[in-house]
Design an enzyme around this catalytic site. Structure first.
Site, PDB file in Angstrom:
ATOM      1  N   ASP A 165     -42.248 -22.374 -55.746  1.00 39.65           N
ATOM      2  CA  ASP A 165     -41.883 -21.503 -56.852  1.00 39.65           C
ATOM      3  C   ASP A 165     -40.499 -21.934 -57.314  1.00 39.65           C
ATOM      4  O   ASP A 165     -39.585 -22.053 -56.501  1.00 39.65           O
ATOM      5  CB  ASP A 165     -41.860 -20.047 -56.372  1.00 39.65           C
ATOM      6  CG  ASP A 165     -41.497 -19.090 -57.490  1.00 39.65           C
ATOM      7  OD1 ASP A 165     -42.211 -19.093 -58.507  1.00 39.65           O
ATOM      8  OD2 ASP A 165     -40.508 -18.357 -57.346  1.00 39.65           O
ATOM      9  N   GLU A 249     -46.391 -23.745 -60.282  1.00 35.69           N
ATOM     10  CA  GLU A 249     -47.010 -22.968 -61.347  1.00 35.69           C
ATOM     11  C   GLU A 249     -46.626 -23.560 -62.691  1.00 35.69           C
ATOM     12  O   GLU A 249     -45.594 -24.200 -62.833  1.00 35.69           O
ATOM     13  CB  GLU A 249     -46.624 -21.489 -61.252  1.00 35.69           C
ATOM     14  CG  GLU A 249     -45.159 -21.211 -61.387  1.00 35.69           C
ATOM     15  CD  GLU A 249     -44.850 -19.729 -61.241  1.00 35.69           C
ATOM     16  OE1 GLU A 249     -45.774 -18.918 -61.301  1.00 35.69           O
ATOM     17  OE2 GLU A 249     -43.674 -19.407 -61.066  1.00 35.69           O
ATOM     18  N   CYS A 297     -49.641  -9.278 -53.916  1.00 37.49           N
ATOM     19  CA  CYS A 297     -49.156  -9.383 -52.543  1.00 37.49           C
ATOM     20  C   CYS A 297     -49.876 -10.561 -51.893  1.00 37.49           C
ATOM     21  O   CYS A 297     -51.092 -10.676 -51.972  1.00 37.49           O
ATOM     22  CB  CYS A 297     -49.450  -8.099 -51.770  1.00 37.49           C
ATOM     23  SG  CYS A 297     -49.117  -8.251 -50.009  1.00 37.49           S
ATOM     24  N   CYS A 300     -52.362  -9.098 -48.853  1.00 38.96           N
ATOM     25  CA  CYS A 300     -53.549  -8.277 -49.055  1.00 38.96           C
ATOM     26  C   CYS A 300     -54.044  -8.284 -50.500  1.00 38.96           C
ATOM     27  O   CYS A 300     -55.083  -7.716 -50.799  1.00 38.96           O
ATOM     28  CB  CYS A 300     -53.283  -6.846 -48.598  1.00 38.96           C
ATOM     29  SG  CYS A 300     -52.092  -6.000 -49.636  1.00 38.96           S
ATOM     30  N   CYS A 315     -44.780  -4.454 -50.134  1.00 39.56           N
ATOM     31  CA  CYS A 315     -46.144  -4.020 -50.390  1.00 39.56           C
ATOM     32  C   CYS A 315     -46.374  -2.674 -49.706  1.00 39.56           C
ATOM     33  O   CYS A 315     -46.133  -2.528 -48.506  1.00 39.56           O
ATOM     34  CB  CYS A 315     -47.134  -5.052 -49.860  1.00 39.56           C
ATOM     35  SG  CYS A 315     -48.832  -4.524 -50.066  1.00 39.56           S
ATOM     36  N   CYS A 318     -49.942  -3.006 -47.219  1.00 43.68           N
ATOM     37  CA  CYS A 318     -49.977  -3.679 -45.918  1.00 43.68           C
ATOM     38  C   CYS A 318     -48.586  -3.808 -45.307  1.00 43.68           C
ATOM     39  O   CYS A 318     -48.400  -4.467 -44.286  1.00 43.68           O
ATOM     40  CB  CYS A 318     -50.629  -5.052 -46.041  1.00 43.68           C
ATOM     41  SG  CYS A 318     -49.615  -6.243 -46.919  1.00 43.68           S
ATOM     42  N   ASP A 325     -39.664 -14.635 -54.192  1.00 42.37           N
ATOM     43  CA  ASP A 325     -40.012 -16.021 -54.501  1.00 42.37           C
ATOM     44  C   ASP A 325     -40.885 -16.627 -53.405  1.00 42.37           C
ATOM     45  O   ASP A 325     -41.768 -17.443 -53.668  1.00 42.37           O
ATOM     46  CB  ASP A 325     -38.741 -16.866 -54.669  1.00 42.37           C
ATOM     47  CG  ASP A 325     -37.934 -16.428 -55.880  1.00 42.37           C
ATOM     48  OD1 ASP A 325     -38.540 -15.837 -56.794  1.00 42.37           O
ATOM     49  OD2 ASP A 325     -36.716 -16.664 -55.900  1.00 42.37           O
TER      50      ASP A 325
HETATM   51 ZN   LIG Z   1     -49.904  -6.271 -49.161  1.00 40.32          ZN
END
Ligand SMILES: [Zn+2]
Length: 372
Positions: A165, A249, A297, A300, A315, A318, A325
């Protein structure tokens, strides 16, 4: 160089009237030598390369025309912009004398050169391009053929994949958890740059002092560009050495530059140039879509929207807490591996905990040291 420019402009004058092929120009050159015998003092192949240059310029203009672009005619070369000459295939040789390397150019003589790296063993040097930089330094750029079997295609190991990234604070953050700070070379040099700029504008136009000030300004620009190149080469070499596949990306550069406060930092980073270097160095570079890479995330798949200033990915589903990054780079890696049907990620990436991050930051420190 001045002779090449003179010849270039002479040819361009003709080429503006009608298309000139390389042979036409070389014929013209032999005739010209009759009336201008001093041309014999210059290496003939160097002069012939001027016609090759013009022919390729003509051809690319025609190509653009066919595609529907509006094109002008070939421009005359101006003193400050025409700054190279080329020795193709012959007329040059290299010699070692003690620990010095000398470049011999036919009809010019010996020049001592400083090599930036070793010549490859099986290289066959095809061409020498000599360039004078704006600040008055001379560079010789060598083109060589490396004799290598065509069937020697390297095998790609997807286990050696990394997602990267790119960003402003960290130039790169990869899915191995390593980050490299952005050197922001332009930003560091803004003060000297402004000083040099002021000096130029204070000097009288056309004066010698102004010329000196301009040269000084150009030198600073060159230093910035060289530092940037150096940094990018080191970093891209490191990634290419440790990985077979690199996923990045797609850069939506135009969107980013619209943010005016950030635009200078973005220009200063020039990730595009970095990716170019990475592309020719590593076995495989793949761009993946940048959609949702910062939001998802990485453990998950839960969507965690965040603004530009939020640096940590938290998150709620989870309980994963990692650098934003870092989270993005893992997403990039996963997206990339999916393209190749290799999305059985190594287990360790799924088990990242905050404790591990602090351990990894030791590794980061080492990398930072390396680039100082
Ligand atoms: Zn998560």
């Amino acid at each position: 160089m001045a002779v090449c420019r003179w010849l270039y402009n002479k040819f361009v004058k003709q080429a503006k009237k009608s298309f000139l092929s390389r042979n036409d120009m070389n014929y013209f050159l032999t005739e010209l030598k009759q009336s201008e015998p001093w041309l014999y003092n210059y290496y003939s192949k160097m002069l012939q390369m001027v016609s090759t240059q013009i022919e390729s310029a003509e051809k690319s203009l025609i190509k653009l025309n066919k595609k529907g672009y509006k094109t002008g005619t070939i421009k005359f070369a101006i003193y400050n912009e025409y700054r190279t000459f080329t020795y193709n295939q012959s007329g040059f040789k290299f010699e070692k004398r003690g620990d010095k390397t000398l470049l011999h150019l036919s009809k010019i003589g010996y020049v001592e050169i400083r090599r930036h790296r070793k010549f490859p063993d099986n290289a066959n040097i095809k061409q020498v391009i000599v360039t004078k930089s704006k600040s008055g330094k001379w560079y010789a750029c060598l083109t060589c053929d490396i004799v290598e079997s065509l069937f020697n295609i390297p095998k790609i190991d997807f286990k050696k994949s990394v997602g990267i990234d790119v960003g402003i604070k960290s130039f790169t953050y990869d899915s191995d958890g390593c980050s490299t700070p952005n050197p922001l070379n332009l930003k560091k040099m803004l003060k000297p740059l402004a000083r040099a700029q002021r000096k130029v504008s204070r000097r009288k136009k056309g004066s010698n002092n102004r010329l000196k000030a301009i040269r000084h300004l150009q030198k600073i620009h060159e230093i910035i560009a060289n530092r940037r190149k150096d940094f990018q080469h080191k970093l891209s070499t490191q990634y290419a050495k440790n990985n077979d596949v690199v996923f990045v990306e797609k850069l939506e550069k135009l969107n980013m530059v619209k943010n005016r406060r950030l635009s200078r930092s973005i220009m200063d980073s020039s990730w595009g140039m970095f990716l170019q270097k990475l592309e020719y160095k590593c076995k495989l570079l793949v761009e993946v879509s940048s959609q949702n890479t910062t939001i998802d995330c990485s453990r998950c798949g839960n969507k965690v929207p965040k603004g530009l200033t939020v640096r940590i990915h938290r998150c709620g589903k989870c309980n994963l807490v990692i650098d934003r990054d870092y989270n993005a780079s893992i997403n990039i890696l996963q997206k990339g591996l999916k393209i190749f049907g290799q999305d059985n990620l190594p287990q360790e990436l799924w088990k990242v905990t905050p404790v591990e991050i602090s351990m990894r930051s030791v590794k980061q420190e080492q990398i930072i040291q390396r680039f100082r």
